[in-house]
Design an enzyme around this catalytic site. Structure first.
Site, short mmCIF file in Angstrom:
data_model
loop_
_atom_site.label_atom_id
_atom_site.label_comp_id
_atom_site.label_asym_id
_atom_site.label_seq_id
_atom_site.Cartn_x
_atom_site.Cartn_y
_atom_site.Cartn_z
N THR A 1 59.61 -24.94 40.47
CA THR A 1 59.71 -26.12 39.61
C THR A 1 58.99 -25.92 38.29
O THR A 1 59.39 -26.47 37.26
CB THR A 1 59.14 -27.36 40.33
OG1 THR A 1 59.89 -27.57 41.54
CG2 THR A 1 59.23 -28.60 39.47
N SER B 1 61.46 -21.57 45.37
CA SER B 1 60.63 -20.94 46.40
C SER B 1 61.25 -20.92 47.80
O SER B 1 60.92 -20.04 48.60
CB SER B 1 59.24 -21.58 46.45
OG SER B 1 59.28 -22.92 46.87
N THR C 1 56.39 -24.78 44.91
CA THR C 1 55.43 -25.37 45.85
C THR C 1 55.86 -25.30 47.31
O THR C 1 55.02 -25.30 48.20
CB THR C 1 55.16 -26.84 45.49
OG1 THR C 1 56.38 -27.58 45.53
CG2 THR C 1 54.52 -26.97 44.12
N ASP C 2 57.17 -25.25 47.56
CA ASP C 2 57.65 -25.34 48.95
C ASP C 2 57.10 -24.24 49.83
O ASP C 2 56.78 -24.48 51.01
CB ASP C 2 59.17 -25.33 48.99
CG ASP C 2 59.78 -26.66 48.62
OD1 ASP C 2 59.03 -27.64 48.50
OD2 ASP C 2 61.02 -26.73 48.44
#
Length: 335
Positions: free
Chosen positions: A12, A57, A90-91
């Protein structure tokens, strides 16, 4: 004075919102190194940008993590490099950061960061997170702290941190541990050092490791199917102390007899998996069958660790020594 290398992987932090939704921006990674405030950081001699990838990710694979680890180690061999910042989605940030923490050879600081808001969104957090991460890398106290995760001005240990919120910028937390420190304006403050970090150096990894979450009424068929599909190691996320339904216990025994290591974790964030309950499917019962108790309860972390450990050995009892560091050694009767 030091040089900091920013290795970008996408996420992101390098995305924009278009008509169909948020997507990777073809120039997003370039913008990361053009944050004006970077030029004013004391002790920063030079910023270099290395684009490793520009992917969401969830697209990150164990093979990608392994290549990234080798690249970061190579970069850190340069005497002029003070440390590395890795930008990521972030995932799966907690998986990649933990992978790096276990496999990197250098003690130079490596900080992973990300953004919850894309670069075109009001209040985007990416630039601030990159700025704080570079400050952290340049802190003298950061040396030897292991791989860290820095978002929202908090610094976390890669082993301990996890994503806790689907959308909030304060998503990363270390349940049961708390942050290592904070970034306050231009000052980096460390309050503690992780005593649980470890390094597992290996020449290869085992990518065929599955993570399975048990559930009420689980009959063990998913676990057995994973073994039949060719997975060479399995992490099983149980309840509480690592307990599972009785039919799953039977499946665990079958899979272990096939020579496949089964590592037991918990769906709880805090505490440790421990062989307390001796009823069928209890942790003590599973360990008696030969299951391995993961003292770190978070399943995705145990999966990363098992992939790396199985790059060194496939012997179940040897694998056990990496996961059961505080459990009393007992004679294990394999059912």
């Amino acid at each position: 004075m030091g040089k900091v290398v920013i290795v970008t992987t996408g996420g992101t932090i390098a995305m924009v919102k278009e008509r169909e939704g948020v997507v990777p921006y073809d120039k997003g990674n370039i913008l990361i190194s053009e944050i004006p405030e970077l030029r004013d950081i004391p002790g920063l001699d030079k910023i270099e940008l290395y684009e490793f990838a520009n992917i969401p990710s969830p697209h990150m694979t164990p093979a990608d993590m392994w290549r990234l680890s080798k690249l970061v180690d190579e970069i850190l061999e340069d005497e002029e490099v003070a440390g590395v910042v890795v930008t990521h989605g972030t995932d799966t940030l907690e998986e990649t950061s933990y992978f790096l923490d276990l496999t990197l050879k250098s003690e130079k600081p490596v900080v992973c960061t990300a953004a919850m808001r894309n670069i075109g969104e009001l209040g985007t957090d990416g630039p601030r997170n990159v700025l704080s991460s570079v400050r952290t890398v340049l802190s003298p106290q950061a040396y030897g702290m292991g791989v860290m995760v820095c978002l929202n001005d908090e610094i976390h240990a890669a082993r301990e941190v996890t994503k806790t919120y689907t959308s909030n910028v304060a998503t990363f937390d270390s349940p049961g541990y708390g942050p290592l420190g904070i970034v306050d304006e231009d000052v980096v403050i460390f309050n503690r050092k992780s005593l649980t970090r470890e390094r597992i150096l290996t020449d290869k990894i085992e990518e065929k490791v599955a993570l399975i979450k048990t559930f009420t009424g689980d009959n063990g068929s998913v676990l057995k199917a994973a073994a039949q599909m060719g997975y060479r190691g399995i992490v099983l996320e149980g309840f509480g102390r690592g307990n599972v339904p009785p039919d799953v216990a039977d499946a665990v025994g079958e899979v272990i007899k096939m020579g496949i290591p089964v590592v037991i974790t918990s769906r709880c964030f805090k505490g440790r998996v421990y062989p307390v309950y001796a009823y069928k499917g209890g942790g003590a019962d599973l360990r008696k069958m030969g299951a391995i108790m993961s003292e770190h309860p978070i399943g995705q972390k145990a999966k990363i660790k098992l992939m790396i450990v199985m790059g060194k050995t496939t012997d179940i009892e040897e694998i056990r020594t990496y996961f059961e560091r505080t459990i009393k050694r007992r004679t294990i009767e394999h059912g």
